[in-house]
Design an enzyme around this catalytic site. Structure first.
Site, PDB file in Angstrom:
ATOM      1  N   ASP A  82       0.848  -1.195   0.000  1.00  0.00           N
ATOM      2  CA  ASP A  82       0.000   0.000   0.000  1.00  0.00           C
ATOM      3  C   ASP A  82       0.887   1.250   0.000  1.00  0.00           C
ATOM      4  O   ASP A  82       1.791   1.377   0.834  1.00  0.00           O
ATOM      5  CB  ASP A  82      -0.868  -0.046   1.277  1.00  0.00           C
ATOM      6  CG  ASP A  82      -1.954   1.008   1.287  1.00  0.00           C
ATOM      7  OD1 ASP A  82      -2.407   1.402   0.195  1.00  0.00           O
ATOM      8  OD2 ASP A  82      -2.362   1.424   2.391  1.00  0.00           O
ATOM      9  N   HIS A  83       0.645   2.154  -0.941  1.00  0.00           N
ATOM     10  CA  HIS A  83       1.377   3.430  -1.013  1.00  0.00           C
ATOM     11  C   HIS A  83       2.899   3.276  -1.044  1.00  0.00           C
ATOM     12  O   HIS A  83       3.612   3.937  -0.274  1.00  0.00           O
ATOM     13  CB  HIS A  83       0.983   4.362   0.151  1.00  0.00           C
ATOM     14  CG  HIS A  83      -0.428   4.836   0.066  1.00  0.00           C
ATOM     15  ND1 HIS A  83      -0.846   5.804  -0.823  1.00  0.00           N
ATOM     16  CD2 HIS A  83      -1.536   4.453   0.745  1.00  0.00           C
ATOM     17  CE1 HIS A  83      -2.146   5.999  -0.682  1.00  0.00           C
ATOM     18  NE2 HIS A  83      -2.593   5.178   0.250  1.00  0.00           N
ATOM     19  N   HIS A 211      -9.273   4.766  -2.453  1.00  0.00           N
ATOM     20  CA  HIS A 211      -8.584   4.880  -1.153  1.00  0.00           C
ATOM     21  C   HIS A 211      -9.438   5.735  -0.223  1.00  0.00           C
ATOM     22  O   HIS A 211     -10.392   6.392  -0.647  1.00  0.00           O
ATOM     23  CB  HIS A 211      -7.226   5.568  -1.342  1.00  0.00           C
ATOM     24  CG  HIS A 211      -6.176   4.671  -1.918  1.00  0.00           C
ATOM     25  ND1 HIS A 211      -5.046   4.318  -1.230  1.00  0.00           N
ATOM     26  CD2 HIS A 211      -6.093   4.062  -3.121  1.00  0.00           C
ATOM     27  CE1 HIS A 211      -4.304   3.523  -1.984  1.00  0.00           C
ATOM     28  NE2 HIS A 211      -4.917   3.353  -3.146  1.00  0.00           N
ATOM     29  N   ASP A 256      -8.768   1.116   6.322  1.00  0.00           N
ATOM     30  CA  ASP A 256      -7.852   0.957   7.456  1.00  0.00           C
ATOM     31  C   ASP A 256      -8.427   1.636   8.707  1.00  0.00           C
ATOM     32  O   ASP A 256      -8.567   1.024   9.766  1.00  0.00           O
ATOM     33  CB  ASP A 256      -6.481   1.561   7.091  1.00  0.00           C
ATOM     34  CG  ASP A 256      -5.437   1.294   8.166  1.00  0.00           C
ATOM     35  OD1 ASP A 256      -5.695   0.467   9.064  1.00  0.00           O
ATOM     36  OD2 ASP A 256      -4.360   1.907   8.125  1.00  0.00           O
TER      37      ASP A 256
HETATM   38  P1  13P Z   1      -8.976   5.042   5.369  1.00  0.00           P
HETATM   39  O1  13P Z   1      -8.037   5.907   6.172  1.00  0.00           O
HETATM   40  O2  13P Z   1     -10.202   5.798   4.976  1.00  0.00           O
HETATM   41  O3  13P Z   1      -9.276   3.764   6.052  1.00  0.00           O
HETATM   42  O4  13P Z   1      -8.205   4.679   4.011  1.00  0.00           O
HETATM   43  C1  13P Z   1      -7.226   3.671   3.994  1.00  0.00           C
HETATM   44  C2  13P Z   1      -6.409   3.679   2.745  1.00  0.00           C
HETATM   45  O5  13P Z   1      -6.727   4.300   1.752  1.00  0.00           O
HETATM   46  C3  13P Z   1      -5.199   2.848   2.760  1.00  0.00           C
HETATM   47  O6  13P Z   1      -4.463   2.987   1.566  1.00  0.00           O
HETATM   48  O1  G3H Z   2      -3.284   4.996   3.732  1.00  0.00           O
HETATM   49  C1  G3H Z   2      -2.569   4.589   4.624  1.00  0.00           C
HETATM   50  C2  G3H Z   2      -2.985   3.467   5.499  1.00  0.00           C
HETATM   51  O2  G3H Z   2      -4.011   3.845   6.373  1.00  0.00           O
HETATM   52  C3  G3H Z   2      -1.777   2.955   6.224  1.00  0.00           C
HETATM   53  O3  G3H Z   2      -1.332   3.885   7.135  1.00  0.00           O
HETATM   54  O4  G3H Z   2       1.063   4.431   6.696  1.00  0.00           O
HETATM   55  O5  G3H Z   2       0.065   4.634   8.998  1.00  0.00           O
HETATM   56  O6  G3H Z   2       0.480   2.372   7.998  1.00  0.00           O
HETATM   57  P1  G3H Z   2       0.161   3.825   7.733  1.00  0.00           P
HETATM   58 ZN    ZN Z   3      -4.577   4.927   0.705  1.00  0.00          ZN
END
Ligand code: 13P
Ligand code: G3H
Ligand code: ZN
Length: 309
Positions: A82-83, A211, A256
């Protein structure tokens, strides 16, 4: 069951008018909760790991936990970065067994975003790994913001077409009004569905990703606040909007914050009732149950419950 790639999950999701839930994982209890929920609801699943989660729990630990889940659950699971913020991170994750990666160059100028995504695609594709990219910026937009300001931030449908053609990416995260975390909208929650329609018209049959899709359910905010928190209520994306997007070409919905809130609210409740509790199982156990219930609920919102097989 072996790990699967997001590609095969998206193909079915596009045809079936639902979205696969992509839930962030950081530790054993979170992984167990999500996997058990998906198994009971018979839903394909994406477990996603952020750079921060990978630093916190370590790549090897998370992969072994997911392997354990795959051994015990009869479920197709994709393991997604993710990201991802650099080519090197994406490469490490691909080499280390992830079945899908996101390279997030959304903060970069258009051509630089393209160059970065293309570099990751060129490494990932020969290794059978699909790549998610992002165009547009995820930012909470207040109601009074002008159309031109909105255009500068949200995904431009024409640019999206050029972007996927030039990068060869496999899915695209779009900015249509959602944002990360618990504070999404100052006024009324609003997503730009017209823009989403236009994007999917320009990119027929192409998997889109949403997202920032947590709904920040008021009962969990209230529960957190009961013990001294100050989270504002009802600032998330209404769940009917998530269902609407999931029925369109949005194939992956990232959640998340809602899991974090369920976990935190539960742990705070345990300590409020038993301030001298010090057995981690006594608060992580109920937290795991709360996450599981939340995930089950979300799988129904996404329309993915019962879509296994
Ligand atoms: P939320 O913070 O809305 O749960 O989004 C999570 C997300 O986009 C993780 O990449
Ligand atoms: O978009 C991000 C997710 O909520 C993950 O968050 O970078 O704090 O693990 P994090
Ligand atoms: Zn995200």
């Amino acid at each position: 069951m072996p790990k699967v790639s997001t590609g095969e999950l998206f193909e079915k999701a596009l045809g079936g008018g639902y979205a696969v839930g992509a839930f962030n994982v950081n530790n054993m209890e979170i992984i167990q909760a999500i996997v058990e929920a998906a198994e009971e609801e018979k839903a394909p699943l994406i477990l996603q790991i952020s750079k921060g989660a990978r630093q916190y729990a370590r790549h090897e630990y998370l992969m072994k936990l997911i392997e354990a889940a795959l051994e015990t659950a009869d479920l197709p699971i994709a393991v997604h970065l993710d990201h991802g913020d650099s080519f090197e991170l994406c490469k490490d994750c691909i080499d280390g067994g992830f079945t899908s990666v996101m390279i997030d160059g959304s903060h970069l100028p258009f051509d630089e975003n393209i160059a970065l995504v293309k570099k990751v695609v060129d490494y990932a594709h020969p290794r059978g790994v699909p790549v998610e990219a992002e165009l547009g910026r995820l930012a909470g937009i207040e109601e009074h913001v002008s159309v031109s300001e909105r255009d500068a931030v949200f995904t431009n449908p024409d640019q999206a077409k050029e972007f996927i053609e030039r990068t060869g990416c496999d899915s695209l995260a779009v900015a249509i009004g959602t944002s990360h975390g618990a504070y999404k909208f100052k006024g009324e929650a609003k997503l730009d569905f017209e823009r989403l329609e236009e994007i999917q018209e320009k990119l027929p049959g192409f998997p889109l990703v949403l997202h920032g899709a947590s709904s920040v359910l008021p009962e969990f905010v209230k529960e957190c606040n009961k013990y001294g928190g100050e989270l504002p209520g009802a600032q998330g994306v209404p769940e009917e909007m998530i269902s609407r997007a999931a029925a369109m070409n949005v194939c992956k919905v990232n959640i998340d914050t809602d899991l974090r809130l369920a976990m935190t609210a539960t742990i705070r409740k345990v300590f409020a009732q038993k301030p001298d509790e010090f057995d981690p199982r006594k608060y992580l156990g109920p937290a795991r149950e709360a996450i599981k219930n939340m995930v089950k609920h979300k799988l129904h919102i996404l329309g993915v419950a019962g879509k296994l097989g």
